[in-house]
Design an enzyme around this catalytic site. Structure first.
Site, short mmCIF file in Angstrom:
data_model
loop_
_atom_site.label_atom_id
_atom_site.label_comp_id
_atom_site.label_asym_id
_atom_site.label_seq_id
_atom_site.Cartn_x
_atom_site.Cartn_y
_atom_site.Cartn_z
N GLY A 28 0.80 -1.21 0.00
CA GLY A 28 0.00 0.00 0.00
C GLY A 28 0.84 1.26 0.00
N TYR A 176 -8.17 -17.19 5.80
CA TYR A 176 -7.54 -16.23 4.91
C TYR A 176 -7.88 -16.56 3.45
CZ TYR A 176 -3.83 -13.59 2.53
OH TYR A 176 -3.13 -12.74 1.71
#
Length: 299
Positions: A28, A176
């Site tokens: 990010g 996940y």
């Protein structure tokens, strides 16, 4: 598509507005850095304002031509998602890029504020809600894109509609995988609905291969193997940036690394058959709207 696409190939982003979730570190942060360097106004949407400000200062020190703006967003709390959307809408009337990057990987069992299993709640439901709340801004912006970051782990994922929150027999890696499969089912279903609604916004997906990021901090094995096999976040971000800005990307594309999808430059890749199950995608969409109470207004 060239196998040697790098951040230098990204088109100029001057005048564009981008939201990058989870941009205080890793993939990010790299996405925010490159977009700002190319001239975009980048909203660093992060849970920790303190960490995000430190990360933003690191980008500002590079003297980018664009701007970085820190805003509070906790994807594990739907009230925070709504508050972020309200704050964003007050200041911005366009949104060119929404990069759904933030995520948590294989933690001990925890729940979000609203009681969802953390990985499903943050990785999927939080981004589902955020995207829905941003949809009109995206639709009002020519050339807008939604990029949702998935993972190779989606291939082992199963959507457990009878126990989405893993109340029984919690397994971190399987939970996940479910959340990352949900990311792709969401992307493909969103693209189908955008087309039916006559909207030009593109929904695409990407994955970083095996990249050394904080997302893997809960896995001892991955941390041990990272120095041997993992690529840097600077390389791992390339599929996301390609999906967000390359001119030949089409709605529903999935972009990953070249070499066995583990590392290398970005290319279009193929996701699992289960990620293209339209019946499961429609069911997940309905459940996600019910759980988040965010209605898209799409067909």
């Amino acid at each position: 598509m060239t196998t040697l696409w790098t951040e230098d190939h990204m088109p100029d982003q001057t005048g564009r507005v981008a939201i990058v979730t989870g941009s205080n570190s890793g993939i990010g942060w790299e996405a925010a850095r490159v977009l700002a360097t190319k001239g975009a106004t980048v909203i660093m949407a992060c849970r920790s304002i303190a960490n995000a400000k430190t990360a933003a200062d690191q980008i500002k020190a590079l003297k980018p031509s664009g701007k970085v703006v820190v805003m509070k967003l906790d994807l594990g709390d739907l009230e925070s998602v709504h508050a972020f959307a309200t704050a964003f809408r007050q200041d911005y009337h366009r949104l060119d890029l929404l990069i759904n990057n933030a995520g948590v990987a294989k933690p001990p069992y925890r729940k979000t504020v609203q009681g969802f299993e953390q990985q499903f709640g943050i990785n999927h439901l939080g981004h589902f809600a955020l995207t829905g709340l941003m949809l009109d801004r995206l639709d009002a912006t020519p050339g807008a894109r939604i990029v949702t970051v998935s993972s190779l782990s989606h291939r082992s994922g199963v959507i457990r509609f009878d126990d989405l929150n893993w109340e029984r027999n919690y397994h971190p890696a399987r939970a996940y995988a479910q959340s990352k499969l949900a990311n792709l089912l969401f992307t493909y279903e969103l693209q189908r609905r955008l087309v039916l609604a006559g909207q030009s916004t593109l929904a695409v997906a990407a994955h970083p291969g095996w990249s050394a990021t904080n997302a893997l901090r809960h896995s001892n094995m991955m941390r041990r193997l990272n120095p041997i096999f993992a690529q840097t976040p600077k390389m791992g971000v390339l599929p996301t940036l390609y999906a967000a800005t390359a001119p030949d990307v089409r709605g529903g594309d999935y972009i990953g690394p070249t070499i066995l999808e583990l590392r290398g430059y970005p290319k279009k890749v193929v996701s699992s058959a289960s990620s293209h199950d339209e019946a499961v995608a429609r069911r997940l969409w309905t459940v996600s709207e019910e759980l988040t109470q965010v209605k898209y207004g799409l067909l």
